[in-house]
Design a protein around this motif. Structure first.
Motif, short mmCIF file in Angstrom:
data_model
loop_
_atom_site.label_atom_id
_atom_site.label_comp_id
_atom_site.label_asym_id
_atom_site.label_seq_id
_atom_site.Cartn_x
_atom_site.Cartn_y
_atom_site.Cartn_z
N ILE A 1 -6.26 35.84 44.10
CA ILE A 1 -6.35 37.28 44.31
C ILE A 1 -6.97 37.54 45.68
O ILE A 1 -8.03 36.99 46.01
N LEU A 2 -6.34 38.40 46.45
CA LEU A 2 -6.84 38.79 47.76
C LEU A 2 -7.07 40.30 47.76
O LEU A 2 -6.15 41.07 47.51
N PHE A 3 -8.32 40.70 48.04
CA PHE A 3 -8.65 42.12 48.20
C PHE A 3 -8.61 42.45 49.68
O PHE A 3 -9.13 41.70 50.50
N VAL A 4 -8.03 43.61 50.00
CA VAL A 4 -7.91 44.00 51.40
C VAL A 4 -8.38 45.44 51.59
O VAL A 4 -8.01 46.33 50.81
N SER B 1 -16.81 38.66 57.39
CA SER B 1 -15.52 39.34 57.43
C SER B 1 -14.45 38.45 58.05
O SER B 1 -14.73 37.58 58.87
N SER B 2 -13.21 38.71 57.65
CA SER B 2 -12.08 38.00 58.24
C SER B 2 -10.89 38.94 58.36
O SER B 2 -10.68 39.81 57.51
N LEU B 3 -10.15 38.75 59.42
CA LEU B 3 -8.95 39.53 59.68
C LEU B 3 -7.81 39.01 58.80
O LEU B 3 -7.65 37.79 58.64
N LYS C 1 -10.50 36.00 47.37
CA LYS C 1 -10.88 36.15 48.77
C LYS C 1 -10.76 37.62 49.14
O LYS C 1 -10.19 38.41 48.38
N SER C 2 -11.24 37.94 50.34
CA SER C 2 -11.03 39.29 50.86
C SER C 2 -10.78 39.21 52.36
O SER C 2 -11.14 38.22 53.01
N ALA C 3 -10.15 40.26 52.88
CA ALA C 3 -9.85 40.34 54.31
C ALA C 3 -9.70 41.80 54.68
O ALA C 3 -9.64 42.68 53.82
#
Length: 157
Positions: free
Chosen positions: A15-18, A75-77, A44-46
């Motif tokens: 799962i990726l939260f953006v 933080s990550s792009l 993860k998140s971005a």
């Protein structure tokens, strides 16, 4: 469920939260879901416009700490690697969703706003607390926690 990769040890749900800057909403969502310690799930998140390496906002860290949720965030792009890694991408707003779908057309079928994914019929945006006071962050935290509980129910096999 189509969010699972398949059989064997690679049955993780990724799962990726953006969000926008990856310092408020998506890191809180990531920390909340991780704190639920669900087996077979990676999170993860971005951010669409994130500056890589920034800490979560001070109010986001305070709210997570006040709720006994561990967090260690930089933080990550959002990149192609994260988009390809994810089985499911949950955005904080419709504009985040559309930006991802335009930039990564192969990901269209796995990108939803968090509210859309959990069945909200109207207003698919989680309010951005950035620049707000602690009570605004607390309200966003409560909203995210409730939405993530709904998402977990939907993700169960």
């Amino acid at each position: 469920m189509f969010y699972n990769r398949g059989k064997g040890e690679d049955t993780l749900q990724r799962i990726l939260f953006v969000c926008t800057g990856n310092t408020c909403r998506s890191p809180m969502a990531e920390a909340i879901l991780k704190s639920k310690s669900l087996p077979g799930m990676e999170v993860k998140s971005a951010g669409i416009y994130a500056a890589t390496g920034s800490e979560a906002s001070s109010h986001a860290k305070t709210v997570l700490g006040n709720n006994a949720i561990p967090h260690n965030h930089r933080s990550s792009l959002l990149t192609t690697a994260e988009v390809e890694w994810a089985d499911l991408i949950l955005t904080m707003t419709s504009s985040h969703k559309y930006a991802i779908q335009q930039q990564y057309p192969n990901a269209i079928m796995k990108v939803f706003t968090l509210k859309e994914f959990t069945g909200e019929k109207f207003n698919h945006d989680v309010v951005d607390p950035y620049g707000g006071n602690l009570p605004i962050y607390e309200e966003t935290f409560r909203e995210l926690d409730q939405l993530i509980d709904k998402a977990i129910e939907k993700l169960k096999p």
